[in-house]
Design a protein around this motif. Structure first.
Motif, PDB file in Angstrom:
ATOM      1  N   LEU A 259       0.844  -1.191   0.000  1.00 15.69           N
ATOM      2  CA  LEU A 259       0.000   0.000   0.000  1.00 15.69           C
ATOM      3  C   LEU A 259       0.879   1.240   0.000  1.00 15.69           C
ATOM      4  CD1 LEU A 259      -2.927   1.143   0.329  1.00 15.69           C
ATOM      5  CD2 LEU A 259      -2.577   1.023   2.783  1.00 15.69           C
ATOM      6  N   ASP A 260       0.476   2.245  -0.783  1.00 18.19           N
ATOM      7  CA  ASP A 260       1.146   3.542  -0.744  1.00 18.19           C
ATOM      8  C   ASP A 260       0.190   4.550  -0.138  1.00 18.19           C
ATOM      9  OD1 ASP A 260       3.183   2.317  -1.965  1.00 18.19           O
ATOM     10  OD2 ASP A 260       3.148   3.507  -3.799  1.00 18.19           O
ATOM     11  N   ILE A 261       0.709   5.340   0.799  1.00 13.78           N
ATOM     12  CA  ILE A 261      -0.154   6.322   1.443  1.00 13.78           C
ATOM     13  C   ILE A 261       0.421   7.701   1.191  1.00 13.78           C
ATOM     14  CG2 ILE A 261      -1.035   7.147   3.656  1.00 13.78           C
ATOM     15  CD1 ILE A 261      -0.826   4.158   4.537  1.00 13.78           C
ATOM     16  N   PRO A 262      -0.355   8.594   0.563  1.00 17.54           N
ATOM     17  CA  PRO A 262       0.159   9.915   0.187  1.00 17.54           C
ATOM     18  C   PRO A 262       0.230  10.859   1.388  1.00 17.54           C
ATOM     19  CG  PRO A 262      -2.116   9.696  -0.486  1.00 17.54           C
ATOM     20  CD  PRO A 262      -1.734   8.386   0.102  1.00 17.54           C
ATOM     21  N   ASP A 263       1.132  11.839   1.262  1.00 16.19           N
ATOM     22  CA  ASP A 263       1.287  12.841   2.323  1.00 16.19           C
ATOM     23  C   ASP A 263       0.185  13.885   2.195  1.00 16.19           C
ATOM     24  OD1 ASP A 263       2.332  14.104   4.446  1.00 16.19           O
ATOM     25  OD2 ASP A 263       4.191  14.760   3.480  1.00 16.19           O
ATOM     26  N   ARG A 264       0.002  14.639   3.261  1.00 21.50           N
ATOM     27  CA  ARG A 264      -0.940  15.753   3.313  1.00 21.50           C
ATOM     28  C   ARG A 264      -2.320  15.404   2.777  1.00 21.50           C
ATOM     29  NH1 ARG A 264       2.509  20.104   4.853  1.00 21.50           N
ATOM     30  NH2 ARG A 264       4.521  19.099   4.793  1.00 21.50           N
ATOM     31  N   SER A 265      -2.814  14.283   3.247  1.00 26.40           N
ATOM     32  CA  SER A 265      -4.189  13.918   2.937  1.00 26.40           C
ATOM     33  C   SER A 265      -4.631  12.908   3.993  1.00 26.40           C
ATOM     34  CB  SER A 265      -4.295  13.302   1.541  1.00 26.40           C
ATOM     35  OG  SER A 265      -3.697  12.023   1.540  1.00 26.40           O
ATOM     36  N   VAL A 266      -5.909  12.592   3.968  1.00 24.24           N
ATOM     37  CA  VAL A 266      -6.440  11.644   4.942  1.00 24.24           C
ATOM     38  C   VAL A 266      -6.707  10.321   4.234  1.00 24.24           C
ATOM     39  CG1 VAL A 266      -8.280  11.171   6.584  1.00 24.24           C
ATOM     40  CG2 VAL A 266      -7.527  13.517   6.205  1.00 24.24           C
ATOM     41  N   THR A 267      -6.156   9.251   4.777  1.00 25.32           N
ATOM     42  CA  THR A 267      -6.408   7.925   4.229  1.00 25.32           C
ATOM     43  C   THR A 267      -7.181   7.126   5.274  1.00 25.32           C
ATOM     44  OG1 THR A 267      -4.315   8.041   3.061  1.00 25.32           O
ATOM     45  CG2 THR A 267      -5.322   5.864   3.290  1.00 25.32           C
ATOM     46  N   SER A 268      -8.322   6.557   4.887  1.00 26.15           N
ATOM     47  CA  SER A 268      -9.015   5.716   5.874  1.00 26.15           C
ATOM     48  C   SER A 268      -8.885   4.252   5.536  1.00 26.15           C
ATOM     49  CB  SER A 268     -10.505   6.041   6.004  1.00 26.15           C
ATOM     50  OG  SER A 268     -10.904   7.013   5.157  1.00 26.15           O
ATOM     51  N   PHE A 269      -8.800   3.464   6.609  1.00 27.95           N
ATOM     52  CA  PHE A 269      -8.845   2.017   6.473  1.00 27.95           C
ATOM     53  C   PHE A 269     -10.233   1.584   6.928  1.00 27.95           C
ATOM     54  CE2 PHE A 269      -4.040   1.509   7.588  1.00 27.95           C
ATOM     55  CZ  PHE A 269      -3.707   2.172   6.426  1.00 27.95           C
ATOM     56  N   ILE A 270     -10.940   0.867   6.042  1.00 31.19           N
ATOM     57  CA  ILE A 270     -12.233   0.346   6.461  1.00 31.19           C
ATOM     58  C   ILE A 270     -12.223  -1.179   6.339  1.00 31.19           C
ATOM     59  CG2 ILE A 270     -13.533   2.424   5.848  1.00 31.19           C
ATOM     60  CD1 ILE A 270     -14.373   0.977   3.283  1.00 31.19           C
ATOM     61  N   GLY A 271     -13.209  -1.807   6.919  1.00 30.57           N
ATOM     62  CA  GLY A 271     -13.296  -3.254   6.866  1.00 30.57           C
ATOM     63  C   GLY A 271     -13.958  -3.782   8.119  1.00 30.57           C
ATOM     64  N   PRO A 272     -14.464  -5.005   8.062  1.00 33.38           N
ATOM     65  CA  PRO A 272     -15.133  -5.579   9.229  1.00 33.38           C
ATOM     66  C   PRO A 272     -14.156  -5.787  10.384  1.00 33.38           C
ATOM     67  CG  PRO A 272     -14.905  -7.226   7.496  1.00 33.38           C
ATOM     68  CD  PRO A 272     -14.482  -5.925   6.910  1.00 33.38           C
ATOM     69  N   SER A 273     -14.687  -5.942  11.588  1.00 32.38           N
ATOM     70  CA  SER A 273     -13.846  -6.142  12.772  1.00 32.38           C
ATOM     71  C   SER A 273     -12.933  -7.348  12.585  1.00 32.38           C
ATOM     72  CB  SER A 273     -14.718  -6.385  14.006  1.00 32.38           C
ATOM     73  OG  SER A 273     -15.469  -5.235  14.268  1.00 32.38           O
ATOM     74  N   GLY A 274     -11.698  -7.229  13.062  1.00 32.85           N
ATOM     75  CA  GLY A 274     -10.765  -8.347  12.981  1.00 32.85           C
ATOM     76  C   GLY A 274     -10.157  -8.527  11.605  1.00 32.85           C
ATOM     77  N   CYS A 275     -10.294  -7.513  10.732  1.00 28.87           N
ATOM     78  CA  CYS A 275      -9.777  -7.686   9.376  1.00 28.87           C
ATOM     79  C   CYS A 275      -8.312  -7.296   9.293  1.00 28.87           C
ATOM     80  CB  CYS A 275     -10.590  -6.863   8.402  1.00 28.87           C
ATOM     81  SG  CYS A 275     -10.388  -5.098   8.661  1.00 28.87           S
ATOM     82  N   GLY A 276      -7.743  -6.755  10.376  1.00 26.39           N
ATOM     83  CA  GLY A 276      -6.326  -6.432  10.372  1.00 26.39           C
ATOM     84  C   GLY A 276      -6.010  -4.973  10.127  1.00 26.39           C
TER      85      GLY A 276
ATOM     86  N   ALA B  26     -19.677   6.296   6.490  1.00 22.78           N
ATOM     87  CA  ALA B  26     -20.023   7.694   6.221  1.00 22.78           C
ATOM     88  C   ALA B  26     -18.854   8.595   6.578  1.00 22.78           C
ATOM     89  CB  ALA B  26     -21.260   8.076   7.025  1.00 22.78           C
ATOM     90  N   GLN B  27     -18.191   8.267   7.709  1.00 22.09           N
ATOM     91  CA  GLN B  27     -17.061   9.087   8.129  1.00 22.09           C
ATOM     92  C   GLN B  27     -15.919   8.984   7.124  1.00 22.09           C
ATOM     93  OE1 GLN B  27     -14.806   7.959  11.753  1.00 22.09           O
ATOM     94  NE2 GLN B  27     -15.310  10.031  12.398  1.00 22.09           N
ATOM     95  N   ALA B  28     -15.647   7.756   6.683  1.00 24.20           N
ATOM     96  CA  ALA B  28     -14.588   7.575   5.693  1.00 24.20           C
ATOM     97  C   ALA B  28     -14.913   8.398   4.455  1.00 24.20           C
ATOM     98  CB  ALA B  28     -14.460   6.096   5.326  1.00 24.20           C
ATOM     99  N   ALA B  29     -16.159   8.366   4.022  1.00 24.76           N
ATOM    100  CA  ALA B  29     -16.543   9.115   2.825  1.00 24.76           C
ATOM    101  C   ALA B  29     -16.430  10.608   3.059  1.00 24.76           C
ATOM    102  CB  ALA B  29     -17.978   8.750   2.432  1.00 24.76           C
ATOM    103  N   ARG B  30     -16.770  11.064   4.278  1.00 26.52           N
ATOM    104  CA  ARG B  30     -16.763  12.502   4.565  1.00 26.52           C
ATOM    105  C   ARG B  30     -15.354  13.063   4.646  1.00 26.52           C
ATOM    106  NH1 ARG B  30     -21.051  11.537   8.293  1.00 26.52           N
ATOM    107  NH2 ARG B  30     -19.521  11.232   9.938  1.00 26.52           N
ATOM    108  N   VAL B  31     -14.466  12.417   5.394  1.00 29.15           N
ATOM    109  CA  VAL B  31     -13.196  13.091   5.690  1.00 29.15           C
ATOM    110  C   VAL B  31     -11.999  12.599   4.886  1.00 29.15           C
ATOM    111  CG1 VAL B  31     -13.758  13.827   8.016  1.00 29.15           C
ATOM    112  CG2 VAL B  31     -12.795  11.564   7.637  1.00 29.15           C
ATOM    113  N   SER B  32     -12.059  11.430   4.276  1.00 26.34           N
ATOM    114  CA  SER B  32     -10.821  10.941   3.688  1.00 26.34           C
ATOM    115  C   SER B  32     -10.781  11.132   2.176  1.00 26.34           C
ATOM    116  CB  SER B  32     -10.626   9.465   4.038  1.00 26.34           C
ATOM    117  OG  SER B  32     -11.608   8.691   3.412  1.00 26.34           O
ATOM    118  N   GLN B  33      -9.539  11.294   1.681  1.00 24.06           N
ATOM    119  CA  GLN B  33      -9.346  11.407   0.240  1.00 24.06           C
ATOM    120  C   GLN B  33      -9.011  10.045  -0.371  1.00 24.06           C
ATOM    121  OE1 GLN B  33      -7.724  13.916   2.373  1.00 24.06           O
ATOM    122  NE2 GLN B  33      -9.792  14.718   2.078  1.00 24.06           N
ATOM    123  N   HIS B  34      -8.447   9.168   0.490  1.00 23.41           N
ATOM    124  CA  HIS B  34      -8.105   7.834   0.004  1.00 23.41           C
ATOM    125  C   HIS B  34      -8.679   6.810   0.967  1.00 23.41           C
ATOM    126  CE1 HIS B  34      -5.231   9.440  -2.921  1.00 23.41           C
ATOM    127  NE2 HIS B  34      -5.051  10.377  -1.999  1.00 23.41           N
TER     128      HIS B  34
END
Lengths: 453, 270
Positions: B43-60, B226-234
């Motif tokens: 995974l590559d994560i860009p600087d100066r932006s918000v990246t969210s990780f989503i997934g069901p509980s226990g997904c790592g 909803a939060q991931a959609a609202r605040v994150s760019q990735h």
């Protein structure tokens, strides 16, 4: 007593059977399970009789004694209190087969009265017990039925039993405090309270005869309390850091496997009898300290405040470490994570986050250890000596409050001299001090609890 | 399965240089004892932006987040394989001190965890440890700036010596964010930062995250789509220890490539 147990079992089965019978073909329509009806019946059959027996056992002799005393001839009643007491004792001995120190016609007469009164009263009590048993049984049996709430009644009895049990502990404490208080008041009526609390000389030998010299008796408790605090202070100097650091090691650094082994071993220290610590202090630490002190040119004795304090410190290490370990473990992991996430090392985390968070609880642990140290007797008797020195030099022998209480009350003593009474006064002051410490430490611990639960 | 987001392109253009990945993960595997928790995450994560990780509980997703600042080091049975690069430098390299690393990769936890100290001391904690301030004035300046950035200054300016534990949940979480900012990190990891907060406090934190994005690389684990959609760019979607899909948030939410992502986002499982 055995008869009562049998009655109880019979009543239980009878009550149970009756309850089942009252329900007819549908046992499930009973308000309470049949067993409760049985228990209810058993309680009513036995408890009143048992209470009567207990009361008789406690106060029967007293009543008997009073009764006889009133029936004594006037000339004997006119004697001084001690002689009446002696007369009564002899009468009892004659009546119930003991050795009386003298016999006389009046004594024989009293003894006969004693024996016959005792016989009648026994008959009366046994009769009353049987009546109560039957009465209770019949009364309770009449009430058992389909809709009878035996379960709730049994519950009420259980509640009563629990209240009585806790009352016993409280009443005992109260009794101890009261007896301390009354004896201390007797002491303070002979000795000035201020002299006792602030006097600098402790020498409790009082003259038995007027011609004895040098046995004036002075009751200044300051040297004793100074000795107590000196030894407690030395003990805490040893136990606080060692106990605390081992607690931090156990809870923060040790692997779970290590902790499982080390913690119980540390707690074994708390299980060593204090006498064993005492001769360890006397035979090992004491001579060692003396040699060491002489090597650097100081004079020291085998019995010294230092050796008692050191060994006592070792004794209370497990108190400090075990309690602190629990407290430190109760600090939420989230706080540690927060600190690690800021780039703090483990030691920085312990010092800046875990320790302050656990501090109130650690204070509580230390205060409990202090009150333990103040109350300790055996080590001090053996290792610190018994001379009431007012000194801050830890190499000299000192004595403590508890040690003095022991020496004042052991051996042949009459219990009305200022010497023995002073033990109660010392005990009272000591009790107040440790009680205060315990209250403070409990408060502190509770305050801490509120913070994280 | 190569699911890297926008591989770094070699240009000198400032616009694209800003988009060079701040954090890169290469074939990351994580084990708890014998149990594997993460499988070959790239995974590559860009600087100066918000990246969210989503997934069901226990997904790592939390496990992966904790790899980035090596918080997993504090768990004895945890083992990490593969490379995680911060500005191209492996954070698991032998010469990297995790303590120093964590100063530049701050972390905010699920439950606010202010220290039982005053508000001031909470924020000053990091700067004091790392010696960031040479005198008391400088220290109070750092504290004030951090609290201002965390949007808490106006609420606590007149009571800096009161305990941080006395604040409300949302204020505590902002205090913890201020505490993280105070050591001047480059990356801020947030592990479900709003899950213990009420909607109003959540809105404030989300606003704050949006502000902070101009200065930091923010990586956030969230259970709220909803939060991931609202605040994150990735957005990166994890499932059963695997990274299923990652990309611009808009694309993940409107036009996912993988059926599992689609199912999770539309609420069919998890």
């Amino acid at each position: 007593m055995a008869a009562l147990v049998v009655v109880m079992l019979l009543a239980w089965f009878n009550g149970r059977t009756k309850a089942v019978a009252s329900a007819g073909a549908h046992p499930s329509t009973l308000h309470s399970l049949p067993g409760y009806s049985g228990t209810y019946l058993a309680i009513w059959s036995v408890l009143p009789a048992f209470i009567l027996l207990a009361l008789f056992g406690l106060f029967g002799d007293l009543l008997l004694n009073l009764q006889i005393r009133h029936s004594l001839p006037a000339d004997i009643r006119a004697l001084p209190a001690e002689q009446v007491e002696l007369f009564m004792r002899n009468a009892r001995a004659l009546a119930f087969g003991g050795t009386a120190s003298e016999t006389s016609a009046a004594l024989q007469e009293a003894a006969r009265a004693y024996a016959s009164l005792s016989r009648t009263s026994n008959f009366v009590v046994i009769g009353a017990v049987i009546l109560l048993t039957i009465g209770g049984f019949l009364f309770a049996r009449g009430r058992i039925g389909k809709n009878f709430r035996a379960r709730n009644h049994v519950e009420a009895v259980i509640f009563g039993v629990l209240v009585v049990c806790s009352a016993i502990a409280i009443l005992t404490t109260l009794g101890i405090v009261l007896s301390l208080l009354t004896e201390s008041l007797r002491f303070f009526s002979e000795i000035n309270t201020l002299d006792f609390l602030f006097g600098l000389k402790w020498s409790p030998q009082t003259a038995l005869r007027a011609d004895q010299v040098g046995q004036s008796g002075s009751f200044g408790a300051v040297p004793l309390f100074a000795g107590t605090f000196l030894i407690t202070f030395i003990a805490m100097v040893v136990a606080a850091p060692v106990g605390l650091y081992s607690a931090i090691y156990l809870s923060e650094y040790a692997k779970p496997a290590t902790r499982r082994i080390v913690k119980p071993i540390l707690e074994i220290l708390a299980g060593v009898p204090t006498v064993v610590y005492g001769f360890f202090a006397l035979l090992t630490i004491g001579p060692f300290i003396r040699h060491a002190a002489e090597a650097v040119g100081l004079s020291a004795q085998t019995q010294s405040a230092l050796s008692a304090g050191l060994v006592m410190g070792i004794m209370i290490i497990p108190f400090v470490s075990s309690l602190s370990d629990d407290v430190i473990n109760a600090v939420p992991q989230a706080l540690r994570d927060g600190s690690y996430a800021m780039g703090a090392t483990q030691a920085e985390t312990v010092r800046n986050v875990v320790f302050p968070a656990a501090l109130p609880g650690i204070m509580g642990a230390l205060l409990l250890a202090i009150s333990r140290a103040i109350g300790e007797t055996m080590i001090v008797v053996m290792a610190a000596g018994q001379s009431a020195n007012l000194t801050a030099n830890p190499l000299e022998p000192v004595t403590t409050v508890t040690v003095q209480i022991v020496t004042l009350l052991t051996g042949d003593q009459e219990f009305d001299s200022a010497k023995t009474l002073s033990a109660f006064a010392l005990g009272l002051v000591l009790f107040i001090i440790t009680l205060g410490l315990n209250i403070i430490s409990l408060r502190v611990v509770r305050k801490y609890r509120e913070r994280y639960d | 399965m190569d699911t890297s987001v926008s591989p770094a392109t070699q240009t000198t253009d400032t616009q694209t240089a800003q988009q060079a990945p701040k954090v890169q993960a290469r074939k990351v595997n994580v084990f708890y004892g014998n149990k594997q928790a993460l499988f070959d995450v790239n995974l590559d994560i860009p600087d100066r932006s918000v990246t969210s990780f989503i997934g069901p509980s226990g997904c790592g997703k939390s496990t992966f987040l904790r790899c980035i600042n090596r918080m997993n080091d504090t768990i004895d049975i945890c083992r990490v394989e593969g490379d995680i690069l911060l500005d191209g430098k492996d954070v698991y390299a032998r010469d990297v001190d995790p303590v120093i690393l964590r100063a530049s990769v701050g972390m905010v936890f699920q439950k606010p965890n202010p220290f039982p100290k005053s508000i001031f001391d909470n924020v000053a904690y990091g700067p004091r440890i790392h010696g960031l301030a040479s005198n008391p004035e400088e220290l109070s300046e750092i504290v004030e700036t951090s609290l201002r950035r965390a949007g808490l200054w106006t609420e606590v300016a007149d009571r800096l010596d009161e305990p941080g534990t006395g604040l409300s949940g949302g204020q505590q979480q902002r205090l913890v964010i201020a505490r993280a900012i105070a050591v001047r990190p480059e990356v801020i990891l947030m592990d479900e930062p709003c899950s213990a907060l009420d909607p109003i406090a959540t809105a404030r934190i989300e606003e704050l995250i949006d502000d902070l994005r101009n200065n930091y690389c923010i990586i956030m684990v969230t259970h709220s789509m909803a939060q991931a959609a609202r605040v994150s760019q990735h957005t990166a979607f994890f499932h059963l220890g695997k990274l299923v899909e990652a990309g611009p948030t808009e694309q993940i939410f409107t036009n996912p490539n993988d059926k599992r992502t689609q199912d999770y986002i539309t609420g069919r499982f998890g």
